[in-house]
Design a protein around this motif. Structure first.
Motif, short mmCIF file in Angstrom:
data_model
loop_
_atom_site.label_atom_id
_atom_site.label_comp_id
_atom_site.label_asym_id
_atom_site.label_seq_id
_atom_site.Cartn_x
_atom_site.Cartn_y
_atom_site.Cartn_z
N LEU A 15 0.83 -1.20 0.00
CA LEU A 15 0.00 0.00 0.00
C LEU A 15 0.87 1.26 0.00
CD1 LEU A 15 -2.87 -0.82 2.54
CD2 LEU A 15 -2.88 -0.98 0.05
N PRO A 16 0.39 2.32 -0.58
CA PRO A 16 1.12 3.59 -0.55
C PRO A 16 1.34 4.04 0.89
CG PRO A 16 -0.70 3.69 -2.11
CD PRO A 16 -0.86 2.41 -1.37
N GLU A 17 2.47 4.64 1.14
CA GLU A 17 2.80 5.11 2.49
C GLU A 17 1.77 6.12 2.98
OE1 GLU A 17 4.03 5.60 6.08
OE2 GLU A 17 4.84 4.04 4.74
N SER A 18 1.23 6.92 2.07
CA SER A 18 0.24 7.91 2.48
C SER A 18 -1.02 7.25 3.04
CB SER A 18 -0.12 8.82 1.30
OG SER A 18 -0.67 8.06 0.23
N VAL A 19 -1.42 6.13 2.46
CA VAL A 19 -2.60 5.41 2.94
C VAL A 19 -2.32 4.79 4.29
CG1 VAL A 19 -4.15 3.46 2.47
CG2 VAL A 19 -3.47 4.98 0.61
N ILE A 20 -1.13 4.21 4.44
CA ILE A 20 -0.74 3.61 5.72
C ILE A 20 -0.68 4.68 6.81
CG2 ILE A 20 1.10 2.39 6.93
CD1 ILE A 20 1.79 1.03 4.26
N ALA A 21 -0.10 5.82 6.48
CA ALA A 21 0.03 6.91 7.46
C ALA A 21 -1.35 7.41 7.91
CB ALA A 21 0.85 8.05 6.87
N ARG A 22 -2.27 7.54 6.97
CA ARG A 22 -3.63 7.97 7.32
C ARG A 22 -4.29 6.96 8.25
NH1 ARG A 22 -7.40 8.40 2.64
NH2 ARG A 22 -8.87 9.08 4.24
N ALA A 23 -4.13 5.68 7.94
CA ALA A 23 -4.75 4.63 8.75
C ALA A 23 -4.13 4.60 10.16
CB ALA A 23 -4.58 3.28 8.07
N ARG A 24 -2.83 4.81 10.23
CA ARG A 24 -2.17 4.85 11.54
C ARG A 24 -2.67 6.03 12.36
NH1 ARG A 24 2.63 5.37 9.84
NH2 ARG A 24 3.35 3.20 9.95
N GLN A 25 -2.77 7.19 11.72
CA GLN A 25 -3.23 8.38 12.42
C GLN A 25 -4.68 8.25 12.87
OE1 GLN A 25 -1.18 11.10 13.18
NE2 GLN A 25 -2.95 11.48 14.53
N ALA A 26 -5.50 7.62 12.04
CA ALA A 26 -6.90 7.43 12.39
C ALA A 26 -7.03 6.57 13.65
CB ALA A 26 -7.66 6.78 11.23
N ALA A 27 -6.21 5.54 13.77
CA ALA A 27 -6.22 4.71 14.97
C ALA A 27 -5.71 5.49 16.18
CB ALA A 27 -5.38 3.45 14.75
N THR A 28 -4.62 6.23 15.98
CA THR A 28 -4.04 7.03 17.07
C THR A 28 -5.04 8.05 17.60
OG1 THR A 28 -1.83 6.77 16.13
CG2 THR A 28 -2.15 8.59 17.69
N ASP A 29 -5.77 8.69 16.68
CA ASP A 29 -6.75 9.69 17.09
C ASP A 29 -7.82 9.12 18.00
OD1 ASP A 29 -5.40 11.55 15.59
OD2 ASP A 29 -6.81 11.50 13.89
N LEU A 30 -8.05 7.81 17.91
CA LEU A 30 -9.04 7.15 18.75
C LEU A 30 -8.40 6.44 19.94
CD1 LEU A 30 -11.36 5.65 15.98
CD2 LEU A 30 -11.82 7.63 17.44
N GLY A 31 -7.10 6.73 20.15
CA GLY A 31 -6.39 6.14 21.28
C GLY A 31 -6.07 4.68 21.12
N LYS A 32 -5.97 4.22 19.88
CA LYS A 32 -5.71 2.81 19.62
C LYS A 32 -4.40 2.64 18.87
CE LYS A 32 -10.56 1.41 19.50
NZ LYS A 32 -11.58 0.61 18.79
N SER A 33 -3.86 1.44 18.93
CA SER A 33 -2.68 1.11 18.16
C SER A 33 -3.11 0.49 16.84
CB SER A 33 -1.80 0.13 18.94
OG SER A 33 -2.52 -1.06 19.22
N GLY A 34 -2.14 0.22 16.00
CA GLY A 34 -2.46 -0.40 14.73
C GLY A 34 -2.96 0.59 13.70
N PHE A 35 -3.89 0.14 12.84
CA PHE A 35 -4.30 0.93 11.69
C PHE A 35 -5.81 0.83 11.50
CE2 PHE A 35 -0.11 -0.80 11.32
CZ PHE A 35 0.67 0.27 10.89
N ARG A 36 -6.45 1.98 11.41
CA ARG A 36 -7.89 2.02 11.19
C ARG A 36 -8.13 2.44 9.75
NH1 ARG A 36 -12.55 5.20 11.16
NH2 ARG A 36 -14.32 4.37 12.38
N MET A 37 -8.69 1.52 8.96
CA MET A 37 -8.84 1.74 7.53
C MET A 37 -10.31 1.95 7.18
SD MET A 37 -6.13 -1.08 6.12
CE MET A 37 -5.99 -0.27 4.53
N PRO A 38 -10.65 3.13 6.62
CA PRO A 38 -12.02 3.40 6.23
C PRO A 38 -12.33 2.81 4.86
CG PRO A 38 -10.70 5.31 5.74
CD PRO A 38 -9.77 4.29 6.36
N LEU A 39 -13.57 3.00 4.41
CA LEU A 39 -13.99 2.50 3.11
C LEU A 39 -14.13 3.64 2.11
CD1 LEU A 39 -14.69 -0.23 1.77
CD2 LEU A 39 -17.09 0.19 2.34
N ASP A 40 -13.43 4.76 2.35
CA ASP A 40 -13.51 5.83 1.35
C ASP A 40 -12.80 5.37 0.08
OD1 ASP A 40 -10.73 6.17 1.72
OD2 ASP A 40 -11.02 7.80 3.15
N PHE A 41 -13.07 6.08 -1.01
CA PHE A 41 -12.59 5.60 -2.30
C PHE A 41 -11.06 5.52 -2.40
CE2 PHE A 41 -11.34 6.09 -6.76
CZ PHE A 41 -11.97 4.98 -7.30
#
Length: 674
Positions: A189-215
């Motif tokens: 996966l592109p690093e930008s997608v991974i970084a977004r998923a990591r940040q999304a998890a962090t914002d919710l106080g979680k580890s790992g990666f939160r991946m949405p279903l946006d296009f």
């Protein structure tokens, strides 16, 4: 204080707009318009074009300008208030529209104006009246009172159901996410997608990666994820949105689909058609339903052999039969192997601001317009930009907003919409304004958003629509820009513009490495160009599949024995598709183009218009892609005329002949002799 939605004398005051402004503004306008119309029809002097048609154009323009921000904001903001305002306004506007279209006295007045038109009346004026008379008939003006009431009720129900369909798709999409603990699952996966998923998890106080279903995330997973199980998981989520198979079925669109189809069929019956397909074609280029079906099947027949060869290439590379969630991934691998083209390497050369700069330079080169950013204009989100469009004299032609990045609450996809339509009546020159919306990956921490080349093509496509809206020379709103243009021709300017996203000079101007500023190297461009036709036949069959499904669904509907949409889709796939889809696939439940947008019994328009666009671009190839005379003729005969002229006549005036299928097949790299 004046309701800001009633301030239609300039650009929308987005900082002042609130959802609670919508209903009062629309009620006030509709009430005032009813009074004006009653006064017009009770006039003792005979009505003519100036005294009847122009005031009605003014009123429609005012109402559209007031409602446009409401429609737009409910699509791009995560604010339930705007959705509620939009849903509350729909019945009001639908009823008002029905009042107009079923007003027998107004219809008679139009007929009188048509009969009394002076010999020197313009073709635009004649066309405007012809379209209006047609729309009166399609709107049920000739029905008795009972049938008129039924027609109006159907229109109300359809407006609500179609809005609900789109909102279900958005809610179902926004509701889904996947937590991934192990980063190894994200390999490829592109690093930008991974970084977004990591940040999304962090914002919710979680580890790992939160991946949405946006296009952007779905597209990245489908194209690049080495983990086949991850691809399959995302495929199922995307293919079951808003269905009984979704993670949360509360937004299932199945009942909406059945009710929409039944209501559309009845609507068509009321005004004298056998099915909704016939009703749809009353305002299009295609002559009858058989012509549309024949066109799609002929295109499928000529495309299928090339698509079979593409499937064989993919399976040879994969070493196994490919499933629906494998196709994009192995197509990307095939491009890398055969053409040494990597979407991720290409992305580094396409920062969005550089792409826009090159795209705007192309508009200048072709049509002599210049585009200037104006940060003083109010917008609805910090990432939105506004651009003024100037002609070669420096005068403002119009303007448009760009809202390019995916975010929660924003509708998926890419589109343009009208903010303000051109109007030049009684000496008041109102310039056209538009919205250009995409869902690209948001900027990273450094403020950089990198586009895939597919994204670049998408941006060129939507900008083609925008130019059609902005460069119109028609003074009457009903025929200005894309208004009055047959729906099966409206994609011509957009698909035409896509071709420039494959041209070396244009891509050199529209590229610049995000770190070095270096334009796309010649070698990378050459390989990209060679890869253009990779998967083109499969993509063609996919669009034909959608179009045949849509058209058959609307022309074959039987209210006594309604056909299950999934059964129709299965038959169509058996006929034309090569990629098999699993039983859980619920594509119809998220097919917003036909169940919520303007493409009902009209999705074939993409292929129909692509024939026109490919043939039009071939004229540029013959004379020189940047030939000033050809560009001027295209602008004058296609972009400027809006719906004021028969579209086939306009095309012939530009091209010198009617379009042929061969240009599209050649452009797609499909050799029917192979």
């Amino acid at each position: 204080m004046l309701n800001p939605l009633l301030d239609t004398g300039g650009l929308p005051r987005f900082r002042d707009l609130q959802p609670e402004h919508a209903l009062p503004a629309l009620r006030e306008l509709i009430s005032a318009h009813r009074q004006k119309l009653a006064a017009l029809l009770s006039a003792e002097t005979p009505l003519d074009f100036d005294s009847l048609i122009k005031p009605l154009e003014e009123m429609q323009h005012e109402l559209r300008s007031a409602f446009s921000p409401v429609t737009h904001l409910q699509s791009v903001l995560e604010d339930p208030g705007w959705r509620d305002a939009y849903n509350a306004a729909l019945p009001l506007l639908t009823e008002h529209d029905a009042e107009i279209s079923q007003n027998k006295a107004l219809f008679d007045a139009y007929q009188q104006v048509a009969a009394a038109l002076p010999p020197d009346a313009s073709n635009t004026q004649r066309t405007l009246i012809q379209h209006a008379l047609r729309d009166f008939r399609l709107g049920g003006v000739a029905l008795d009172d009972e049938a008129k009431a039924e027609y109006r009720e159907i229109r109300q129900q359809l407006a609500s159901l179609q809005a609900g369909f789109e909102q279900n798709v958005q809610d179902s999409t926004d509701n889904w996410h996947l937590y991934v603990a192990d980063e190894k699952r994200l390999t490829g996966l592109p690093e930008s997608v991974i970084a977004r998923a990591r940040q999304a998890a962090t914002d919710l106080g979680k580890s790992g990666f939160r991946m949405p279903l946006d296009f952007p995330t779905w597209q990245a997973v489908a194209t690049h994820a080495a983990d086949r199980e991850l691809r399959a998981t995302f495929y199922k989520a995307w293919a079951t949105r808003a269905s009984d198979q979704a993670k949360d079925p509360q937004w299932d669109n199945s009942n909406n689909i059945n009710r929409i189809l039944a209501l559309r069929h009845r609507l068509a019956e009321l005004v004298g058609f056998n099915n909704f397909g016939q009703f749809s074609l009353a305002t299009k280029m295609a002559g009858d339903t058989g012509e549309v079906i024949g066109f799609l099947r002929e295109l499928a027949k000529k495309t299928r052999p090339a698509a079979k060869r593409e499937i064989q290439d993919l399976e040879a590379l994969a070493g196994r039969p490919v499933e629906a969630w494998d196709v994009s991934y192995w197509l990307e691998k095939l491009k890398q192997e055969k053409f040494a083209v990597s979407n991720e390497l290409l992305r580094e050369y396409f920062p969005v601001d550089r792409v826009k700069k090159g795209l705007f330079a192309l508009a200048t080169r072709l049509y002599g317009v210049s585009l200037k950013r104006n940060d003083a204009v109010q917008t609805w989100h910090p990432s939105v930009r506004y651009y003024e469009v100037h002609d070669d004299n420096g005068d403002i032609v119009g303007g448009f907003y760009t809202d390019l990045f995916a975010r929660a609450g924003k509708r998926n996809g890419a589109w343009i919409d009208e903010c303000i339509v051109r109007k030049n009546l009684a000496g008041e020159n109102v310039r056209p304004i538009g919205y250009l919306v995409c869902n690209f990956s948001p900027p990273n921490d450094a403020g950089v958003s990198l586009l895939t080349h597919t994204d670049v093509v998408t941006l060129f496509h939507e900008f083609g629509h925008m130019l059609h809206h902005l460069l119109t020379r028609v003074d009457y709103p009903a025929l200005a820009g894309i208004n009055g243009v047959p729906w099966d021709a409206v994609e011509l300017p957009s698909q035409f513009m896509e071709n420039f996203a494959w041209h070396k000079d244009v891509l050199t101007s529209a590229s610049g490495h995000h770190e070095t500023g270096e334009p796309l190297p010649d070698e990378m461009f050459n390989q990209l160009l060679k890869s253009r036709h990779c998967g083109a036949a499969l993509a063609m069959l996919r669009q034909i599949e959608f179009a045949l499904f849509d058209f058959r669904l609307h022309t074959e509907f039987d209210p006594e024995q309604p056909t299950e949409p999934l059964a129709v889709l299965a038959e169509v796939r058996d006929e034309v598709a090569l990629v098999q889809h699993p039983e859980f696939n619920r594509f119809p439940q998220s097919f917003s183009h036909i169940f919520a947008g303007g493409y009902a019994a009209g999705y074939y328009s993409y292929k129909w218009a692509e024939v026109l666009a490919a043939d039009a671009f071939s004229a540029f190839e013959e004379s020189g892609v940047f030939d000033a005379g050809t560009a001027r003729r295209f602008r004058q005969e296609i972009l400027e005329v809006g719906g004021s002229r028969d579209f086939m006549q306009a095309f012939v005036a530009f091209r010198g002949r009617k379009p042929t299928l061969e240009a599209l097949l050649k452009q797609s790299g499909i050799n029917i002799a192979a």
